[in-house]
Design an enzyme around this catalytic site. Structure first.
Site, PDB file in Angstrom:
ATOM      1  N   GLU A 147      -5.532  -8.715  -0.581  1.00 42.67           N
ATOM      2  CA  GLU A 147      -6.135  -8.535   0.899  1.00 42.67           C
ATOM      3  C   GLU A 147      -7.528  -8.064   0.318  1.00 42.67           C
ATOM      4  O   GLU A 147      -7.486  -7.168  -0.706  1.00 42.67           O
ATOM      5  CB  GLU A 147      -5.788  -7.441   1.736  1.00 42.67           C
ATOM      6  CG  GLU A 147      -4.726  -8.100   2.637  1.00 42.67           C
ATOM      7  CD  GLU A 147      -4.064  -6.871   3.585  1.00 42.67           C
ATOM      8  OE1 GLU A 147      -5.241  -6.218   4.054  1.00 42.67           O
ATOM      9  OE2 GLU A 147      -2.870  -6.755   3.771  1.00 42.67           O
ATOM     10  N   GLU A 183       0.812  -1.231  -0.019  1.00 40.45           N
ATOM     11  CA  GLU A 183       0.127  -0.027  -0.023  1.00 40.45           C
ATOM     12  C   GLU A 183       1.029   1.262   0.009  1.00 40.45           C
ATOM     13  O   GLU A 183       0.497   2.313   0.472  1.00 40.45           O
ATOM     14  CB  GLU A 183      -1.153   0.024   1.295  1.00 40.45           C
ATOM     15  CG  GLU A 183      -1.918  -1.182   1.430  1.00 40.45           C
ATOM     16  CD  GLU A 183      -2.690  -1.359   2.419  1.00 40.45           C
ATOM     17  OE1 GLU A 183      -3.150  -0.333   2.847  1.00 40.45           O
ATOM     18  OE2 GLU A 183      -2.752  -2.458   2.814  1.00 40.45           O
TER      19      GLU A 183
END
Length: 357
Positions: free
Chosen positions: A289, A185
């Protein structure tokens, strides 16, 4: 997403709305669910860290896979990179140190996961026992390696080389396949290695330096994962400057959740990010995810995730975040959600023996 506010009488109301907008964007796009990452985020918002939910579990059973090959013959991860079938992955409470939550997930899903994600902080040693536990269960370990305690500039400059080489040496010695997603991220603002404190050049330099040291140590058992968040919460942040190059990446691990607010179809949640990435690489995607927020729409979201992944040949599977944390992401959050997940998981497209991909 667009909100209409007819009347705002106080500054407190404005702040509350802003907080709701931010929460919706974060839930729609990113996880920030490692223990340290979530706690730091909550403290920055003036909130105490949330308590983590836990659920008892019943065993799902299952025979262990074959153990590691001789170090004289490094494990060949290439057959695992683009398997004929798709990964059914999970991140579950306490796993793979303890397997109760994974066994409960498998029982409810009607199928054993074959990819198992857990989180490791920068400075931790390679957690060989956890990787072995996952492999013995029948799953490839997937490590989200989080550099909280160092700067990416220092990593690129060689100041962490001793630690990196020791870590790589342990990977080589255990000689089992492992997927490593370092500094995930990176295109978001909520981590110290994100856009507020780290430039794309610093990120790519550090990523490539770590990869090169692993190569020098002969740790070829790693599946290297580059894991951006979906671009929806921060569309102006371009991904290409963060790309280290095809020779450094095996999987593109897109991270994105089905939440109450924001995009909630496969095309709208993942499509813009995948389209942008396809302008500079053809490496396979894995949804690194994901989960769906509890509510009436959750069964439809689960079906959308399975069917969207099944339709794309360039997406090799997904990892379900099976936690009750901030909201109940677990497949067991409601009977219809669990039923839908179980029905979709029965597809022959999902799940395979990782020792014979």
């Amino acid at each position: 997403m667009t909100f209409s506010v007819r009347s705002v009488h106080t500054l407190r109301t404005v702040r509350a709305l802003a907080a709701a907008l931010l929460a919706g964007a974060l839930l729609a796009g990113c996880s920030t669910f490692s223990e340290e990452g979530r706690d730091q985020y909550e403290r920055s918002q003036g909130e105490p860290p949330a308590a983590e939910g836990a659920e008892g579990a019943e065993g799902a059973g299952g025979e262990a896979s074959e153990s590691a090959k001789s170090v004289d013959q490094p494990y060949d991860v290439r057959p695992l990179l683009e398997p004929k079938k798709k990964y059914l992955g999970v991140a579950a409470d306490g796993a793979p140190a303890k397997m109760n939550a994974v066994e409960d997930f498998a029982k409810r899903a009607g199928k054993k996961p074959n990819l198992m994600e857990f989180y490791s902080a920068w400075g931790d040693q390679y957690e060989r026992e956890l990787v072995q536990n996952a492999w013995d269960y029948g799953a490839v370990a997937y490590i989200a390696w989080e550099p909280f305690e160092t700067s990416l500039k220092d990593i690129a400059a060689g100041k962490e080389d001793k630690y990196i080489r020791e870590y790589a040496s342990s990977v080589k010695e255990l000689n089992l396949p492992v997927a490593i997603s370092w500094a995930h991220e990176m295109n978001g603002f909520w981590y110290p290695w994100g856009t507020k404190k780290t430039s794309p050049a610093d990120f790519t330099a550090a990523y490539k330096h770590i990869h090169d040291l692993f190569a020098e140590e002969g740790a070829t058992q790693v599946i290297w994962v580059w894991s951006p968040n979906v671009i929806n919460p921060m569309p102006k942040v371009k991904l290409k400057p963060y790309w280290p190059g095809d020779e450094y990446v095996d999987w593109v691990g897109v991270i994105g959740y089905y939440a109450e607010y924001g995009p909630h179809t496969y095309k709208s949640l993942y499509g813009p990010t995948m389209t942008q990435i396809r302008t500079f690489t053809k490496k396979p995607f894995i949804i690194a995810e994901t989960a769906a927020q509890a509510g009436e729409r959750k069964p439809a979201d689960i079906k959308d995730l399975f069917q969207g992944t099944a339709k794309r040949d360039d997406v090799i599977g997904f990892v379900w975040f099976n936690y009750d944390k901030e909201t109940d992401w677990r497949i067991s959050s409601g009977p219809l959600s669990q039923k839908t997940f179980r029905e979709q998981a029965q597809s022959d497209s999902f799940g395979f023996d990782v020792t014979k991909p």
